[in-house]
Design a protein around this motif. Structure first.
Motif, mmCIF file in Angstrom:
data_model
loop_
_atom_site.group_PDB
_atom_site.id
_atom_site.type_symbol
_atom_site.label_atom_id
_atom_site.label_comp_id
_atom_site.label_asym_id
_atom_site.label_seq_id
_atom_site.Cartn_x
_atom_site.Cartn_y
_atom_site.Cartn_z
ATOM 1 N N LYS A 126 20.275 -27.871 49.136
ATOM 2 C CA LYS A 126 20.983 -27.245 48.026
ATOM 3 C C LYS A 126 19.985 -26.364 47.295
ATOM 4 N N GLU B 85 20.424 -17.182 48.879
ATOM 5 C CA GLU B 85 19.812 -17.293 50.207
ATOM 6 C C GLU B 85 19.803 -18.736 50.729
ATOM 7 N N PHE B 86 19.508 -19.697 49.861
ATOM 8 C CA PHE B 86 19.223 -21.040 50.376
ATOM 9 C C PHE B 86 20.314 -22.088 50.155
ATOM 10 N N ASP B 87 21.246 -21.875 49.198
ATOM 11 C CA ASP B 87 22.199 -22.963 48.949
ATOM 12 C C ASP B 87 23.064 -23.204 50.186
ATOM 13 N N GLY B 88 23.085 -24.448 50.652
ATOM 14 C CA GLY B 88 23.883 -24.804 51.834
ATOM 15 C C GLY B 88 23.183 -24.526 53.156
ATOM 16 N N SER B 89 21.923 -24.108 53.104
ATOM 17 C CA SER B 89 21.214 -23.795 54.361
ATOM 18 C C SER B 89 20.756 -25.091 55.046
ATOM 19 N N LEU B 90 20.081 -24.947 56.172
ATOM 20 C CA LEU B 90 19.628 -26.080 57.011
ATOM 21 C C LEU B 90 20.813 -27.016 57.332
ATOM 22 N N ASP B 91 21.883 -26.451 57.826
ATOM 23 C CA ASP B 91 23.104 -27.206 58.170
ATOM 24 C C ASP B 91 23.632 -28.001 56.977
ATOM 25 N N ARG C 153 21.790 -29.299 54.646
ATOM 26 C CA ARG C 153 20.805 -30.270 54.142
ATOM 27 C C ARG C 153 20.160 -29.822 52.831
ATOM 28 N N LYS D 243 12.759 -27.655 56.231
ATOM 29 C CA LYS D 243 13.238 -27.294 57.575
ATOM 30 C C LYS D 243 12.411 -28.057 58.626
ATOM 31 N N ALA E 259 11.520 -24.861 50.923
ATOM 32 C CA ALA E 259 12.628 -24.835 51.893
ATOM 33 C C ALA E 259 12.083 -24.870 53.323
ATOM 34 N N GLN E 260 11.046 -24.107 53.577
ATOM 35 C CA GLN E 260 10.438 -24.085 54.914
ATOM 36 C C GLN E 260 9.932 -25.480 55.301
#
Ligand SMILES: [Zn+2]
Length: 464
Positions: free
Chosen positions: A194, A184-190, A192, A140, A136-137
């Motif tokens: 999943k 924590e991560f689903d739908g993160s980075l605007d 971008r 980003k 994920a990082q």
């Protein structure tokens, strides 16, 4: 709002419902969306527009690679010439992953994503590792779109072999950590990124774990990604342990559903195909991994029959330890060429169908086709521009034939995700390639030594 306008595109391949290819086309991007698609002459350019020149280019909807193990990038070639599927998984791939630290994983994911951007890929699906946060990082930083998942293994001993120490967890822990990661991560980075659940290899997951994974995915409203029917050894192992193959077992446990993306699928029993159709299960093929690892997924697989049933199919590169490269456009040639060879029929898979697998098919497989997969007004601005001013592209009688039979990901010139330019004119703008390659070389050397695989990857020709 500032606009980006791509003008004078030689071939604008829309993959819209009419499958239009627009000559001398233009695209307008505002924010993260496409706001106009048409002929260059129809688009009014404004002084404040950022203009990208499309002359000598072919525009495609952003390319999907729906099977990419970001974490395996530093183990490139470590899976070569393994004598069986279990040998490769249990003694090579998972041994490398089990010896990695978080720094290795971040470096591996950055490297994987640079390789994908350079191949024109805008969106990846990762089938899971213990380093989802590092992937994920990297997303980003790189600007790519993607899907991550966390490995859940709760069986240390399987019919195929024993998992490396620390590579499996009690069922409760595995489920709780995977659920935390999705939250924590689903739908993160605007939007971008999943985050899905991973059923990485069914034979290393208990029935209890799989049933509960299915419930969690339902609760969170996300999908499940996993390998299935990957090779002959795995089919035999599933029959020995459960008395049935992967598909029948997943049907029995309630996992077959529209939110399930299954990878490889070369050894599906033809009698099970109707179960996939009934449940609208999604499929990602991995032709280069199959050819490199002698898995028989093209010769034995049922891709043409799956397409006939209307199933959503896409393409995956798998990993640097299986394939050994991340280039979805090369995968497209291999599935088309491989099936022509295997079926002795040069029309069994048309190049146009392969382009659909790279674009709208990928979007369907990742449950993203409302926003992605075609170049249409209102869709997200994920765009791949390929340079056609290259010898392998000339002359162009049929751009789709050239794309599949002559081109490769290295023709990518400009890559746009969510309206942001990640690569322009062949220059990656989001990551520092030079520093990354140096770090990767150092980390990979140390990692392979710790994993005890130095002899496996050594050249058999003497190096002086
Ligand atoms: Zn895989």
């Amino acid at each position: 709002m500032a606009r980006t306008v791509i003008t004078n595109i030689d071939y604008l391949v829309t993959v819209d419902p009419g499958r239009r290819i627009i000559r001398d086309g233009a695209l307008v991007i505002q924010g993260d969306r496409i706001t106009a698609v048409g002929k260059t002459a129809e688009i009014k350019v404004q002084a404040s527009d950022d203009i990208i020149e499309g002359r000598g280019k072919l525009a495609l909807p952003g390319v999907f690679d729906t099977h990419v193990h970001n974490a395996q990038q530093l183990g490139r070639s470590c899976g070569d010439e393994a004598w069986s599927g279990p040998e490769r998984l249990f003694r090579r791939l998972w041994v490398v992953e089990a010896h990695m630290d978080k720094g290795d994983a971040l470096c591996a994911a950055r490297l994987a994503q640079v390789e994908m951007i350079r191949a024109g890929t805008t969106c990846f699906a990762d089938p899971g590792s213990y380093f989802a946060a590092e992937t994920a990082q990297a997303a980003k930083e790189s600007g790519m779109r993607g899907m991550i998942a966390r490995t859940v293994f709760d069986m240390g001993t399987t019919v195929m072999g024993n998992l490396p120490k620390g590579f499996f967890e009690p069922t409760e822990d595995a489920l709780a950590r995977a659920d935390e990661m999705v939250a924590e991560f689903d739908g993160s980075l605007d939007g971008r990124l999943k985050a899905w659940f991973s059923m990485r290899v069914p034979v290393a997951c208990s029935d209890d774990l799989l049933r509960r994974l299915c419930k969690l995915a339902e609760k969170r409203g996300v999908g499940i990604i996993g390998h299935a029917c990957e090779n002959r050894d795995e089919v035999i192992a599933s029959h020995l342990k459960y008395g049935m193959g992967d598909i029948a077992r997943l049907e029995k446990l309630g996992l077959l559903a529209p939110n399930l993306l299954l990878l490889h699928m070369g050894w599906i029993d033809p009698k099970e195909l109707h179960m996939l159709q009934k449940r609208d299960v999604k499929i990602s093929l991995a032709p280069s991994a199959s050819m490199h690892q002698a898995m028989g997924n093209i010769s034995h697989g049922k891709a043409p029959e799956m397409l006939e049933l209307g199933l959503a199919l896409s393409l995956g590169s798998d990993s640097a330890m299986s394939s050994n490269y991340l280039d979805a456009i090369r995968q497209a040639f291999l599935i088309v060429g491989g099936l022509h060879e295997a079926r002795l029929d040069p029309k069994v898979l048309r190049p146009e169908v392969a382009v659909e697998m790279l674009t709208i098919g990928g979007a369907r497989c990742m449950l993203w086709d409302k926003d992605l997969g075609s170049l249409e007004v209102g869709k997200k601005a994920d765009i791949t521009l390929l340079d056609t001013m290259r010898p392998e592209w000339q002359p162009v009688h049929n751009p789709i034939a050239n794309l599949i039979y002559c081109a490769h990901g290295g023709c990518a010139d400009t890559v746009i995700v969510d309206g942001k330019v990640l690569m322009r004119g062949g220059k990656v703008l989001t990551l520092n390639e030079h520093d990354l390659y140096e770090e990767a070389a150092d980390r990979a050397k140390s990692l392979i030594k710790r994993a005890g695989l130095e002899d496996t990857v050594a050249s058999i020709w003497p190096m002086h």
